[in-house]
Structure formats: structure tokens, C-alpha cells
Design an enzyme around this catalytic site. Sequence first.
Site: not given
Length: 328
Positions: A118, A142
Site C-alpha cells: 500500500t 495499517y
Amino acid sequence: MVEKVLVTGGAGYIGAHACKALARAGFLPVTFDNLATGWADAVKWGPLVRGDLMDRASVDAAIAEHCPVAVLHFAALSLVGESMQDPARYWRVNVGGALNLLEACAKAGVRNFVFSSTCATYGDQDGVLLTEETPQRPINAYGGSKLAIELMLRDFGAAHGINHVIFRYFNVAGADPEGEIGEQHHPETHLIPLMLDAVAGKRPALTVFGTDYPTPDGTCVRDYVHVTDLAQAHVLGLQGLLAGRGNGVFCLGTGRGFSVREVIEASRMVTNREVPVVIGDRRAGDAAALVCSTTRALTDLGWDPQHSTLRQMIGDAWAWAQKPGFTS
């Protein structure tokens, strides 16, 4: 014999599109998913193995039964706000699950691994066109957990010969242009489906989180990529590994950022309907602007993100939103 690919999270939004792309490329995708956020109805192009990455025995059993030539790893917790409130869960599930998967691959001799990372690994680096060499400074659990898995891949590659491709991608949007699969999360947190739900009257209004960011119109800027183009990049990365082209890291986006207000205006043009909006506070962990360079993916992979115009992403998502959803 058709080569099998184990797809963790293959019942989810991105994973299901990757399974369709794999099948079109001549592979048999084997979905490994606990269906916590995925949908059984989205598994259309190969078998579904219900299992959890936190259960090492179920991972070993799936690999032993199907003998995949590679793994595409999508399964993860992925809500930025939640990761700020409960970081322990993100470190435990994302990193622990990936560790079980990599250990199982090393044990079974699965040497090709494509990882869904990501842009959140970069943190908040405004005014910078992000590349594969940009320093990674995640600002939420995250992004931190995804960076940890990238580092694990480096180490498992050195110790066990696991070749890998890492894709750091930006905001994924749209739906299968043929209408077979699309985006459906519970809860939904992504801008475009939330916006279209508001347009369709399925929710009262879209909340815009913050209008005082250091961007041209005060709202967050993101680089968007069509989910079909994203899936195709994963197939290209896998084919490169199987051809012996070695490890690689690639950013996937379009190199063009759109603000929340620009996305709202594009929706009005596509749907011919106004978007009801309310203004909310900033969310913790949100970067002001994230835009990437796609040069390496375009040149080294031969990637062609032909669907990744804002109009098509919203148009395909709007078409999917008119259809009945998945059921588990």
C-alpha cells in the site's frame, strides 16, 4: 495441466478481480479466505478454501492439497482509522498471518509470491511524487504492518529463495466493466462507493473529512487506479516471476491526484445527480496528498492502466451499484 495460484483474500474486492484476471491468463485461482469481509458469491473462477491465515494448519493443508506455483497475498485488515484505534489487532493479524503464510511457503517450496502492499507505507509526504525509492515513513498501524511484511519478504527471499513482487498501490476504485463483480464492504469506508450510496439515497449524505488540508481546495488528494487495471498488474508481476525476471517493487496509480471535491464533481457529471455532502473533522492518520509515479510499472511490466480514468472508475462503480449485491 493448468497452473494453480493460491489467492489469499480472493473473495474480497481486489482479490476477486485478480482471480478473474488470473483465469483469463490461463491460471486456476484457488481462493483462501475466511469470509470475514469477503463474499462466497465473488468466487467464480476457481475453488474456495475457507481458512484463516492465523491458523497455520489450514494454510499448510491448502498448499499441500493444491500445490500452487505461486501465492497472491491480498488478505489483510485495511481500515486506517481502525488501525489507529486498535494497532495491536493490525500487527497481530496482518503481520502474524503473513508470517504463517511465508513459513508455509518456505516449507512447501512455493517460491513465487506477489504481495498487495500500500501507499500507506509512505506516510504523509505532501508535494512529493512518490516512487519506489521514496523513503517509507508510515503514520498508522495499517501502513506499518504492510511495511513489516515487505521487510519479511526481503528476509525470506534471502533465506529461503522466495522470489517476490511488491505492489504499493493507491486508491482502488471502479468495478469489473462486465458487471460480474464489484465493490462491497461492510462497513464501507471508500470514497466512491460511499458517494454513490449517497447519490442513490442509500445513506443521507457523504461526509467529507476535513476541508483545511494544504491542498488546492482544502480536501485530501489521492491517486486512483481502476481495480481491473490493478488486477492485471498482479498477473503481469506473477508472469514476470515465473519467467525468472527476479524480484520487483512497483507503485500502481496514474500519476494524477484528484481531490475529494474533484471526485464529487466528476460523480455529478457521470450520474447527472447531485451528491449530498456534510463536512466532518479530519480523520487521524489521513495524509493530505498521495500521488505516485507509474514509470517503473509502465516500462518494466508493460502495464497499461487503460481503465483508470476518473469517469470510467465512477461509471463502472455506478453500474455495479445498480445491481443486487453479493451474499455469503
